[in-house]
Design an enzyme around this catalytic site. Structure first.
Site, PDB file in Angstrom:
ATOM      1  N   ALA A   1       1.165  -5.301  10.620  1.00 18.91           N
ATOM      2  CA  ALA A   1       1.761  -6.503  11.214  1.00 18.91           C
ATOM      3  C   ALA A   1       2.427  -7.366  10.155  1.00 18.91           C
ATOM      4  CB  ALA A   1       0.699  -7.324  11.945  1.00 18.91           C
TER       5      ALA A   1
ATOM      6  N   GLY B   1      -2.109  -8.303   3.640  1.00 16.77           N
ATOM      7  CA  GLY B   1      -1.904  -6.960   3.099  1.00 16.77           C
ATOM      8  C   GLY B   1      -0.500  -6.438   3.325  1.00 16.77           C
ATOM      9  N   CYS B   2       0.043  -6.701   4.493  1.00 19.06           N
ATOM     10  CA  CYS B   2       1.396  -6.224   4.816  1.00 19.06           C
ATOM     11  C   CYS B   2       2.447  -6.954   3.991  1.00 19.06           C
ATOM     12  CB  CYS B   2       1.659  -6.377   6.309  1.00 19.06           C
ATOM     13  SG  CYS B   2       0.520  -5.382   7.300  1.00 19.06           S
ATOM     14  N   THR B   3       2.217  -8.229   3.752  1.00 20.20           N
ATOM     15  CA  THR B   3       3.146  -8.994   2.917  1.00 20.20           C
ATOM     16  C   THR B   3       3.115  -8.470   1.487  1.00 20.20           C
ATOM     17  OG1 THR B   3       2.930 -10.929   4.336  1.00 20.20           O
ATOM     18  CG2 THR B   3       3.755 -11.309   2.104  1.00 20.20           C
TER      19      THR B   3
ATOM     20  N   ALA C   1       5.024  -5.100   1.456  1.00 21.26           N
ATOM     21  CA  ALA C   1       6.476  -5.263   1.585  1.00 21.26           C
ATOM     22  C   ALA C   1       7.081  -5.855   0.310  1.00 21.26           C
ATOM     23  CB  ALA C   1       6.801  -6.131   2.795  1.00 21.26           C
TER      24      ALA C   1
END
Length: 181
Positions: free
Chosen positions: A73, A78-80, A83
């Site tokens: 998401a 973690g996703c930030t 990315a």
């Protein structure tokens, strides 16, 4: 959708604090579920849009080396991190296309991209998770979270690496770079 995002954050934090991590390894067809895209298989056919409406299709990607990373998401810790790590490493990919795919909506994605200056890679919105399903990305955390999986494809669109690790989001960059070397 907000509840799902909150659940991603809470479960990821709980799993990381509990020490319940998987050893990051190359995933081969013997470790995968029977339906998960495997090394040696072709990139599934798909077409998605960026936040500015630009269409990106599997046929346009399969003419060059490509890294596709699925993340749970946008706008979660973690996703930030993942990315940003891919964004900062784009020059190291030497011409390979790098695309991140996740569910969500255009407005949230656009805000997240702008806030984190994620302008060097292609981020695609899979609102109904059809592309995630086409790749058969497994769910994580006992089926509660969308998985975090990185696929690396050669110039013919054949998968040469699959890396599945929910908790060590930043390790996906080094695994992709190693696969492309």
């Amino acid at each position: 959708r907000k509840l799902a995002t909150m659940l991603v954050v809470v479960l990821t934090a709980a799993l990381s604090f509990s020490g319940a991590t998987r050893t990051p390894t190359r995933v081969s067809s013997s470790r995968m579920s029977p339906s998960m895209l495997a090394v040696g298989e072709k990139m599934p056919t798909f077409k998605l849009a960026t936040v500015d409406g630009k269409a990106v299709s599997s046929s346009s990607l399969s003419r060059s080396k490509t890294v596709i990373f699925f993340f749970p998401a946008a706008a979660t810790p973690g996703c930030t991190k993942e990315a940003i790590a891919f964004n900062e490493a784009t020059q190291k990919f030497r011409g390979a296309k790098v695309c991140g795919i996740s569910g969500g909506n255009t407005e949230k994605f656009a805000r997240w991209i702008a806030e984190n200056k994620l302008d060097k890679l292609t981020l695609l919105i899979d609102e109904d998770d059809k592309v995630r399903s086409a790749f058969n990305v497994p769910k994580a955390a006992f089926g509660l979270l969308p998985g975090r999986v990185t696929y690396v494809f050669d110039k013919t669109g054949t998968c040469v690496e699959v890396y599945d690790n929910l908790l060590d989001s930043e390790s996906h960059v080094s695994k992709a770079l190693t696969a492309l070397a």
